[in-house]
Design a protein around this motif. Sequence first.
Motif, PDB file in Angstrom:
ATOM      1  N   TYR A   1       0.806  -1.218   0.000  1.00  0.00           N
ATOM      2  CA  TYR A   1       0.000   0.000   0.000  1.00  0.00           C
ATOM      3  C   TYR A   1       0.847   1.280   0.000  1.00  0.00           C
TER       4      TYR A   1
ATOM      5  N   VAL B   1      -0.322   3.994  -2.459  1.00  0.00           N
ATOM      6  CA  VAL B   1      -1.753   4.283  -2.557  1.00  0.00           C
ATOM      7  C   VAL B   1      -2.048   5.635  -1.923  1.00  0.00           C
TER       8      VAL B   1
ATOM      9  N   TRP C   1      -8.618   1.007  -4.432  1.00  0.00           N
ATOM     10  CA  TRP C   1      -7.779   0.135  -3.630  1.00  0.00           C
ATOM     11  C   TRP C   1      -7.238  -1.020  -4.468  1.00  0.00           C
TER      12      TRP C   1
ATOM     13  N   TRP D   1      -4.195  -0.173  -8.440  1.00  0.00           N
ATOM     14  CA  TRP D   1      -4.633   1.194  -8.637  1.00  0.00           C
ATOM     15  C   TRP D   1      -3.449   1.999  -9.120  1.00  0.00           C
TER      16      TRP D   1
ATOM     17  N   ASN E   1      -0.159   2.521  -7.120  1.00  0.00           N
ATOM     18  CA  ASN E   1       0.697   1.482  -6.548  1.00  0.00           C
ATOM     19  C   ASN E   1       1.225   0.539  -7.614  1.00  0.00           C
TER      20      ASN E   1
END
Length: 436
Positions: free
Chosen positions: A254, A257, A302, A336, A339
């Motif tokens: 993550y 993100v 996400w 996404w 990332n």
Amino acid sequence: MNKGQGDNPVALRDVLAHVAKRQQEYVNRLIDYVSRPSISASGKGVLDVACYIRDRMRDMGLETELIPTAGAPMVLGQWSGSDGPTLLLYGHYDVQPADIADGWVSDPFKPVVRDGRIYGRGTADNKGQHLAQLLAIEAYLSCHERLPCNVKVLLDGEEEIGSPQMPAVVAEHGDLLRADLVVISDGPVDPSGRPMISLGVRGALGFELRATGANAELHSGHWGGVAPDPMWDLVQLLATMKDPRGHVTIDGFYDEVQPLSPAGREALERLEIDVSVMKRDLQFDELAEPRERGVAERRVAWPTLTINGLHGGYGGPGLKSVLPREAVAKCTSGSWKHNVPTTSSPRYAPTWSGTHPTSASPAWGAAWNHPARRSTLPSWNPFAVRSSRHRVRSRCCGPGSVGASPFTSSPRHSASRPSRCRAEMRTSPSTARTRT
């Protein structure tokens, strides 16, 4: 556009009347198209269907050709002669694998009509969409002999495995594909029935985990608890990658993100998604964790991690007391835009092999999250899973494909067999694709 055609309601009414008279004919043509397997994952029927749809496009009044690639050919159809803009329609003639054992009520390659819907592999992804566009072109030419704009149609033969040949085709045939607007109709109809324009989709990164034990299948009555069990080792490895709340525990997953902007969150909240209807139609009781997160936010904001398949041992009828020699998990991550690997990341990460440490060890020379080690890998990677029991071998194949093409060779990894289980990982990220 040419005056009196594209901007003329009467011209469109003529086309719509032409289509209405031939509705059943068009349904039959779609059924014929869908009944022809074109599975890019295995190569089954792909070349035959490429030639089939090329010939159908020629019959519709387009100039057609097959564009050879290192994998499946792409099919290009063109109509020119307008002083208007040039429109490029993109679709794909390949489909995902399908089998009656996957839960199909009927043979996926023998399409049937039930309750006003055609059930068959490729009907909704993507043969139905691009055939509808082709039939619209055919109908317009039948009524008016000319189109209001220049049209190019490009059909991909390996979209379902990540379009690995697309970058090379665009680089080599850029002038041939030049257009003022590109339209991709590769997605579902919104439940509201309203037209929908998608500005982007998640990219995908696919990888395979392979755990091996003994050099042959063993009888579990004699060897259970003695020889390594690849299935258990692989399941335990997978369990370390995601927690019960749905949070992916892979290092760095993550890191890139970014939170939704207020405008983006407001736009998502305006989407009409009836979760109760969704659960009823798909027959599940609850959304996946985290349950408090909205469906629209999950889909666009996400990254995801999915186990697409888990294979090993005996799966036939009855029981078989077997200790498998190998277990395989196929996984994908929907990424996404914040990332995915950055442009500063190397195109090909180095091949490496070693035992995952729980801390720094001489075999690695530095902890896994040491900056020096991270600098040689993409901005996030699916390999940083803590496990002291697995021998891991991986290869990052670079941007382009979520699966190996059956049309090109892909050497398997080789390594001396350790005394305990080994897990192999192979990955191939693909860049995000834009839809308009």
